[in-house]
Design a protein around this motif. Structure first.
Motif, PDB file in Angstrom:
ATOM      1  N   VAL A  14      13.293   1.570  -2.105  1.00 54.52           N
ATOM      2  CA  VAL A  14      12.637   0.267  -2.240  1.00 54.52           C
ATOM      3  C   VAL A  14      12.255  -0.259  -0.856  1.00 54.52           C
ATOM      4  CG1 VAL A  14      12.823  -2.090  -3.146  1.00 54.52           C
ATOM      5  CG2 VAL A  14      13.887  -0.187  -4.387  1.00 54.52           C
ATOM      6  N   ASP A  15      13.168  -0.153   0.100  1.00 50.75           N
ATOM      7  CA  ASP A  15      12.842  -0.550   1.477  1.00 50.75           C
ATOM      8  C   ASP A  15      11.659   0.263   2.002  1.00 50.75           C
ATOM      9  OD1 ASP A  15      14.955  -2.385   1.541  1.00 50.75           O
ATOM     10  OD2 ASP A  15      16.263  -1.116   2.777  1.00 50.75           O
ATOM     11  N   ALA A  16      11.677   1.560   1.756  1.00 53.74           N
ATOM     12  CA  ALA A  16      10.594   2.433   2.218  1.00 53.74           C
ATOM     13  C   ALA A  16       9.271   2.046   1.571  1.00 53.74           C
ATOM     14  CB  ALA A  16      10.931   3.896   1.933  1.00 53.74           C
ATOM     15  N   HIS A  24       4.061   0.466   7.863  1.00 55.58           N
ATOM     16  CA  HIS A  24       5.057   0.756   8.902  1.00 55.58           C
ATOM     17  C   HIS A  24       6.123   1.758   8.475  1.00 55.58           C
ATOM     18  CE1 HIS A  24       3.892  -2.009  12.121  1.00 55.58           C
ATOM     19  NE2 HIS A  24       3.435  -2.773  11.146  1.00 55.58           N
ATOM     20  N   LEU A  25       5.818   2.602   7.501  1.00 62.00           N
ATOM     21  CA  LEU A  25       6.795   3.615   7.098  1.00 62.00           C
ATOM     22  C   LEU A  25       6.736   4.777   8.079  1.00 62.00           C
ATOM     23  CD1 LEU A  25       8.906   4.513   5.062  1.00 62.00           C
ATOM     24  CD2 LEU A  25       7.075   5.590   3.741  1.00 62.00           C
ATOM     25  N   ASP A  26       7.876   5.086   8.685  1.00 62.92           N
ATOM     26  CA  ASP A  26       7.919   6.174   9.662  1.00 62.92           C
ATOM     27  C   ASP A  26       7.850   7.528   8.954  1.00 62.92           C
ATOM     28  OD1 ASP A  26      10.983   7.356   9.713  1.00 62.92           O
ATOM     29  OD2 ASP A  26      10.865   5.260   9.078  1.00 62.92           O
ATOM     30  N   THR A  27       7.406   8.522   9.684  1.00 63.35           N
ATOM     31  CA  THR A  27       7.192   9.859   9.130  1.00 63.35           C
ATOM     32  C   THR A  27       8.479  10.464   8.589  1.00 63.35           C
ATOM     33  OG1 THR A  27       5.392  10.158  10.706  1.00 63.35           O
ATOM     34  CG2 THR A  27       6.225  12.135   9.647  1.00 63.35           C
ATOM     35  N   ALA A  28       9.578  10.308   9.304  1.00 62.04           N
ATOM     36  CA  ALA A  28      10.852  10.901   8.874  1.00 62.04           C
ATOM     37  C   ALA A  28      11.293  10.334   7.526  1.00 62.04           C
ATOM     38  CB  ALA A  28      11.929  10.667   9.920  1.00 62.04           C
ATOM     39  N   THR A  29      11.174   9.019   7.354  1.00 59.15           N
ATOM     40  CA  THR A  29      11.582   8.410   6.089  1.00 59.15           C
ATOM     41  C   THR A  29      10.651   8.829   4.964  1.00 59.15           C
ATOM     42  OG1 THR A  29      12.540   6.535   7.279  1.00 59.15           O
ATOM     43  CG2 THR A  29      12.101   6.217   4.932  1.00 59.15           C
ATOM     44  N   GLU A  30       9.357   8.886   5.251  1.00 61.63           N
ATOM     45  CA  GLU A  30       8.413   9.313   4.211  1.00 61.63           C
ATOM     46  C   GLU A  30       8.685  10.761   3.805  1.00 61.63           C
ATOM     47  OE1 GLU A  30       4.228   8.648   2.374  1.00 61.63           O
ATOM     48  OE2 GLU A  30       4.295   8.231   4.510  1.00 61.63           O
ATOM     49  N   THR A  31       8.983  11.614   4.769  1.00 59.54           N
ATOM     50  CA  THR A  31       9.307  13.012   4.478  1.00 59.54           C
ATOM     51  C   THR A  31      10.553  13.090   3.595  1.00 59.54           C
ATOM     52  OG1 THR A  31       8.292  13.738   6.534  1.00 59.54           O
ATOM     53  CG2 THR A  31       9.873  15.245   5.522  1.00 59.54           C
ATOM     54  N   TYR A  32      11.562  12.300   3.922  1.00 62.13           N
ATOM     55  CA  TYR A  32      12.786  12.246   3.125  1.00 62.13           C
ATOM     56  C   TYR A  32      12.474  11.803   1.693  1.00 62.13           C
ATOM     57  CZ  TYR A  32      17.192  10.484   1.274  1.00 62.13           C
ATOM     58  OH  TYR A  32      18.277  10.222   0.463  1.00 62.13           O
ATOM     59  N   CYS A  33      11.705  10.738   1.559  1.00 59.36           N
ATOM     60  CA  CYS A  33      11.375  10.216   0.228  1.00 59.36           C
ATOM     61  C   CYS A  33      10.636  11.253  -0.605  1.00 59.36           C
ATOM     62  CB  CYS A  33      10.549   8.932   0.345  1.00 59.36           C
ATOM     63  SG  CYS A  33      11.475   7.514   0.987  1.00 59.36           S
ATOM     64  N   LYS A  34       9.697  11.947   0.019  1.00 57.94           N
ATOM     65  CA  LYS A  34       8.947  12.989  -0.694  1.00 57.94           C
ATOM     66  C   LYS A  34       9.868  14.128  -1.117  1.00 57.94           C
ATOM     67  CE  LYS A  34       4.421  12.179   1.393  1.00 57.94           C
ATOM     68  NZ  LYS A  34       3.414  12.681   2.350  1.00 57.94           N
ATOM     69  N   ALA A  35      10.785  14.500  -0.239  1.00 61.95           N
ATOM     70  CA  ALA A  35      11.711  15.595  -0.539  1.00 61.95           C
ATOM     71  C   ALA A  35      12.656  15.245  -1.684  1.00 61.95           C
ATOM     72  CB  ALA A  35      12.514  15.966   0.710  1.00 61.95           C
ATOM     73  N   PHE A  92      11.899  -7.006   8.394  1.00 59.88           N
ATOM     74  CA  PHE A  92      11.093  -7.703   7.388  1.00 59.88           C
ATOM     75  C   PHE A  92      11.286  -7.071   6.013  1.00 59.88           C
ATOM     76  CE2 PHE A  92       7.286  -7.578   4.753  1.00 59.88           C
ATOM     77  CZ  PHE A  92       7.050  -8.928   4.541  1.00 59.88           C
ATOM     78  N   ALA A  93      11.190  -5.742   5.948  1.00 55.21           N
ATOM     79  CA  ALA A  93      11.310  -5.043   4.660  1.00 55.21           C
ATOM     80  C   ALA A  93      12.661  -5.312   4.014  1.00 55.21           C
ATOM     81  CB  ALA A  93      11.088  -3.538   4.846  1.00 55.21           C
ATOM     82  N   MET A  94      13.721  -5.215   4.791  1.00 54.66           N
ATOM     83  CA  MET A  94      15.065  -5.440   4.243  1.00 54.66           C
ATOM     84  C   MET A  94      15.232  -6.871   3.752  1.00 54.66           C
ATOM     85  SD  MET A  94      17.492  -3.403   6.862  1.00 54.66           S
ATOM     86  CE  MET A  94      17.435  -1.635   7.043  1.00 54.66           C
ATOM     87  N   ILE A  95      14.793  -7.820   4.537  1.00 56.12           N
ATOM     88  CA  ILE A  95      14.906  -9.224   4.140  1.00 56.12           C
ATOM     89  C   ILE A  95      14.051  -9.483   2.903  1.00 56.12           C
ATOM     90  CG2 ILE A  95      14.338 -11.604   4.815  1.00 56.12           C
ATOM     91  CD1 ILE A  95      15.152 -10.760   7.712  1.00 56.12           C
ATOM     92  N   PHE A  96      12.841  -8.940   2.878  1.00 55.54           N
ATOM     93  CA  PHE A  96      11.962  -9.122   1.724  1.00 55.54           C
ATOM     94  C   PHE A  96      12.604  -8.569   0.459  1.00 55.54           C
ATOM     95  CE2 PHE A  96       8.625  -8.209  -1.256  1.00 55.54           C
ATOM     96  CZ  PHE A  96       7.816  -9.329  -1.170  1.00 55.54           C
ATOM     97  N   VAL A  97      13.141  -7.373   0.544  1.00 53.80           N
ATOM     98  CA  VAL A  97      13.779  -6.745  -0.615  1.00 53.80           C
ATOM     99  C   VAL A  97      14.994  -7.571  -1.055  1.00 53.80           C
ATOM    100  CG1 VAL A  97      15.092  -4.710  -1.388  1.00 53.80           C
ATOM    101  CG2 VAL A  97      12.922  -4.416  -0.149  1.00 53.80           C
TER     102      VAL A  97
END
Length: 104
Positions: A14-16, A24-35, A92-97
């Motif tokens: 959800v944060d991602a 502002h999603l970093d490549t490492a997190t996006e790669t993790y989410c896809k995996a 921002f993302a964490m607070i928003f969520v």
């Protein structure tokens, strides 16, 4: 920050999702989410991208990404003016969520 996801692993997605909405999603997190898509599909009994699974599970409407981006864009200038520094997109993302979805 790792404690944030200990008992709520889906919260990471959800944060991602919010970070992706504001560009502002970093490549490492996006790669993790896809995996993790096969595990998400198995856990929730649905198919789709990780973004689609988050949207389905959280019941996000199609307009939400645009609304979040507007909040980020409008708030960024106010934050910088009031604090003299640029806002942190991860914070921002964490607070928003947390405020809008009760830490999923």
């Amino acid at each position: 920050m790792s404690d944030r996801y200990t008992d709520k692993p889906f919260l990471r997605f959800v944060d991602a999702w919010v970070l992706k909405a504001i560009g502002h999603l970093d490549t490492a997190t996006e790669t993790y989410c896809k995996a993790m898509v096969p595990q998400l599909e198995q856990s929730f009994g649905v198919t789709g991208s990780w973004e689609q699974i988050v949207e389905q599970q959280m019941k996000f409407g199609p307009e939400l990404k645009t609304q979040i981006l507007k909040i980020w864009t409008d708030g960024k200038a106010r934050f910088a003016a009031g604090n003299g520094e640029a806002p942190d997109p991860v914070q921002f993302a964490m607070i928003f969520v947390d405020r809008n979805f009760g830490r999923a």
